[in-house]
Design an enzyme around this catalytic site. Structure first.
Site, PDB file in Angstrom:
ATOM      1  N   ASP A  48      62.080   4.646  -9.548  1.00 43.52           N
ATOM      2  CA  ASP A  48      62.961   4.981  -8.401  1.00 43.52           C
ATOM      3  C   ASP A  48      63.949   5.856  -9.014  1.00 43.52           C
ATOM      4  O   ASP A  48      64.764   5.598  -9.932  1.00 43.52           O
ATOM      5  CB  ASP A  48      63.603   3.919  -7.965  1.00 43.52           C
ATOM      6  CG  ASP A  48      63.778   3.920  -6.516  1.00 43.52           C
ATOM      7  OD1 ASP A  48      63.942   5.164  -6.027  1.00 43.52           O
ATOM      8  OD2 ASP A  48      64.348   3.185  -5.663  1.00 43.52           O
ATOM      9  N   ASP A  49      64.287   7.004  -8.336  1.00 47.20           N
ATOM     10  CA  ASP A  49      65.711   7.978  -8.472  1.00 47.20           C
ATOM     11  C   ASP A  49      65.546   8.302  -9.857  1.00 47.20           C
ATOM     12  O   ASP A  49      66.693   8.896 -10.559  1.00 47.20           O
ATOM     13  CB  ASP A  49      66.907   6.987  -8.239  1.00 47.20           C
ATOM     14  CG  ASP A  49      67.001   6.840  -6.767  1.00 47.20           C
ATOM     15  OD1 ASP A  49      66.002   6.937  -6.108  1.00 47.20           O
ATOM     16  OD2 ASP A  49      68.315   6.737  -6.450  1.00 47.20           O
ATOM     17  N   CYS A  88      64.379   8.238  -0.977  1.00 48.59           N
ATOM     18  CA  CYS A  88      63.194   7.475  -1.293  1.00 48.59           C
ATOM     19  C   CYS A  88      62.115   7.205  -0.168  1.00 48.59           C
ATOM     20  O   CYS A  88      60.836   7.487  -0.422  1.00 48.59           O
ATOM     21  CB  CYS A  88      63.819   6.019  -1.472  1.00 48.59           C
ATOM     22  SG  CYS A  88      64.883   5.920  -2.565  1.00 48.59           S
ATOM     23  N   HIS A 144      59.628   2.110   0.413  1.00 45.24           N
ATOM     24  CA  HIS A 144      61.334   2.129   0.617  1.00 45.24           C
ATOM     25  C   HIS A 144      61.577   0.730   1.143  1.00 45.24           C
ATOM     26  O   HIS A 144      60.957   0.244   1.866  1.00 45.24           O
ATOM     27  CB  HIS A 144      61.606   3.165   1.458  1.00 45.24           C
ATOM     28  CG  HIS A 144      63.308   3.416   1.301  1.00 45.24           C
ATOM     29  ND1 HIS A 144      63.990   3.356   0.371  1.00 45.24           N
ATOM     30  CD2 HIS A 144      64.103   2.954   2.531  1.00 45.24           C
ATOM     31  CE1 HIS A 144      65.391   3.084   0.835  1.00 45.24           C
ATOM     32  NE2 HIS A 144      65.590   3.168   2.003  1.00 45.24           N
ATOM     33  N   ASP A 322      60.330   9.324  -7.333  1.00 44.37           N
ATOM     34  CA  ASP A 322      60.343   9.548  -6.030  1.00 44.37           C
ATOM     35  C   ASP A 322      61.167  10.854  -5.746  1.00 44.37           C
ATOM     36  O   ASP A 322      60.734  11.490  -4.845  1.00 44.37           O
ATOM     37  CB  ASP A 322      60.441   8.617  -5.278  1.00 44.37           C
ATOM     38  CG  ASP A 322      61.751   7.770  -5.254  1.00 44.37           C
ATOM     39  OD1 ASP A 322      62.416   8.219  -6.298  1.00 44.37           O
ATOM     40  OD2 ASP A 322      62.163   6.849  -4.385  1.00 44.37           O
ATOM     41  N   HIS A 323      61.935  11.359  -6.640  1.00 45.43           N
ATOM     42  CA  HIS A 323      62.502  12.462  -6.561  1.00 45.43           C
ATOM     43  C   HIS A 323      63.751  12.611  -7.967  1.00 45.43           C
ATOM     44  O   HIS A 323      63.604  11.564  -8.723  1.00 45.43           O
ATOM     45  CB  HIS A 323      63.407  12.568  -5.276  1.00 45.43           C
ATOM     46  CG  HIS A 323      64.222  11.286  -4.944  1.00 45.43           C
ATOM     47  ND1 HIS A 323      65.310  10.798  -5.746  1.00 45.43           N
ATOM     48  CD2 HIS A 323      63.962  10.413  -4.194  1.00 45.43           C
ATOM     49  CE1 HIS A 323      65.589   9.577  -5.141  1.00 45.43           C
ATOM     50  NE2 HIS A 323      64.911   9.171  -4.387  1.00 45.43           N
TER      51      HIS A 323
HETATM   52 CA    CA Z   1      64.481   7.074  -4.910  1.00 48.89          CA
END
Ligand code: CA
Ligand code: CA
Length: 492
Positions: A48-49, A88, A144, A322-323
């Site tokens: 994540d992130d 997300c 998410h 995810d980004h």
């Molecule tokens: Ca994220």
């Protein structure tokens, strides 16, 4: 490449050729069709992130990520991979269904993706695997927070309703001293690694890999760090003494040539002003790096478990984030923008018998491409509604021609088109940005108003989505989105 110090590698032009398109005409199944027992397993790992601050992507000179790096060295590392949406929920909904945000109307974190008329009955990646005789189980953050999807899985850790274990917090909050900062906080939490939610997810995944499986499996394992708040055990903070940390290279006037919608996304008067006021930039970068090194150990646990399992040689590994994340670039923090820091993310694929070790691919690819890639790698039935393209030609030959750029959408009608050389942004009011990554990897100089680039803009604009579906809003999914509502909701 090193975006922090400004050492830039030169890149080839993206060639938009018919020859590239022809490569997709005759997909070749890698594994023979037949019973499920002949098919490879899939280990599907999500972070994540996580932006490009891992050793093998060269995004930050100080970071230590031996486990990401050793996994990348086994197969193909995509160095120019981008999310469908820089948040997300829309990124993950798009990745897991293979449908663009502009088609589904799922643009922001609060948008209930299964209420989209397009995604209501969408067959997700694990559902498609289950339909082909696989088992599909997951643990940790794949979808998410508010939108788990029980039909996607036969079983889930910790549970189908609660996808993420709780994390411990420091005794006194906030640690960074910024008033009303909420989860925008960083500092050590003095607990053993085993008490961290991600380590519990890693232990669960390792146990799954140690089991005897009668069917081929699709095993999804989602890690939450480096998502905020940046609380991990002290030893990870100790790896990055703040006084020696390299800060991102930032141009204080960078937003001067950015259109108003882009400036609003950056919101320099928000997070960035607070970080400066409370003298937290170094500590924030320390916190993010600490979380990356922590999650790196979780990835290492799972790789070790795979290596010592019966499935070491017949399991495809796909690791993605995810980004990306801004830590002050464009005076912006977090994701929620259409610039390189927010759209560029991590993608690596190890496919036994297909990929060669130590390969890097600089073609612009999208997280949307993961679904059709897995279909081809595992010889599942193709799905005509998917909007990505299989990466199989690039897995076999990372220098193969590639006929398309990566499209990222943030809010309705705000799009970025990333080719190998350029990033073109068009906002909902028609304003534009254009950056030449061959000369300006930090995206400081907006070339959109230079007539010399009219042809480049036109070439990229042909990839803008032609559908811009209404936003799927909580509780009223037929309601039309307005910029005011979107802006208010984005802050949630
Ligand atoms: Ca994220
Ligand atoms: Ca600028």
């Amino acid at each position: 490449m090193n975006r922090i110090s400004g050492c830039m590698s030169r890149r080839d032009f993206l060639k938009l050729t018919a020859a590239g398109a022809a490569m997709f005409a005759a997909p070749v199944p890698v594994f023979s069709a037949g019973t499920g027992a002949n098919r490879p397993n899939v280990l599907f790992m999500a972070i994540d992130d996580l932006n490009d601050w891992i050793g093998c992507l060269g995004g930050h000179p100080d970071v230590k990520t031996p486990n990401f790096d050793r996994l990348a060295a086994r197969g193909v590392l995509f160095t120019n991979a981008h999310c469908s949406a820089p948040a997300c929920n829309p990124s993950r909904a798009s990745l897991m269904t293979g449908i663009l945000p502009s088609t589904s109307g799922v643009y922001h974190n609060p948008d209930p993706w299964r209420k989209s008329p397009v995604l209501k009955d969408a067959v997700t990646i694990p559902q498609h695997f289950m339909a082909h005789g696989y088992s599909a189980v997951g643990g940790g953050k794949i979808y998410h927070g508010g939108f788990p999807d029980p039909p996607s899985w036969q079983d889930y850790f910790p549970s189908q309703q609660k996808n993420k274990p709780d994390d411990p917090e420091p005794a006194s909050l906030p640690v960074n001293g910024i008033p009303n900062t909420g989860p925008f906080d960083w500092g050590p939490v003095d607990v053993p690694d085993e008490e961290m939610g991600d380590r519990q997810v890693a232990a669960w995944a390792a146990k799954e890999l140690s089991k005897k499986h009668d069917k081929p499996f699709f095993l999804a394992c989602g890690f939450f760090r480096p998502h905020l708040p940046w609380y991990v055990p002290p030893k990870y903070f100790d790896m990055y003494p703040p006084d020696n940390i390299t800060l991102p290279t930032v141009n204080d006037n960078d937003l001067d040539d950015v259109p108003p919608i882009g400036r609003k996304m950056a919101r320099p008067e928000g997070d960035h002003a607070k970080v400066i006021e409370y003298n937290q930039w170094r500590k924030a970068v320390q916190g993010y790096l600490a979380c990356i090194s922590f999650v790196d150990t979780c990835v290492g646990r799972v790789i070790d478990a795979l290596d010592s399992s019966a499935y070491a040689n017949n399991t495809i590994v796909v690791l993605w984030s995810d980004h990306g994340w801004h830590l002050g670039e464009k005076l912006h923090w977090r994701k929620f923008s259409l610039w390189e820091e927010a759209t560029h993310n991590v993608l690596m694929v190890v496919a036994p018998g297909v990929t060669q070790p130590g390969q890097r691919c600089s073609r612009p690819v999208s997280m949307l491409d993961i679904y059709p890639t897995l279909i081809e790698l595992c010889n599942l039935a193709s799905k005509s509604e998917l909007q990505g393209k299989s990466l199989l030609p690039l897995l076999k030959n990372p220098q193969a021609q590639w006929d398309r750029p990566a499209v990222t959408t943030h809010g309705r009608e705000n799009h970025s088109v990333r080719s190998e050389q350029y990033r073109y942004i068009r906002y909902s009011d028609g304003t534009e940005e254009l950056y030449d990554h061959q000369n300006d990897q930090l995206e400081w100089t907006n070339l959109a108003n230079d007539p010399k680039y009219a042809g480049v803009k036109k070439q990229h604009a042909q990839w803008l989505p032609t559908t811009n579906a209404p936003e799927v809003l909580p509780g009223a999914n037929k309601e039309e989105s307005t910029p005011q509502k979107s802006a208010a909701r984005r802050k949630k």
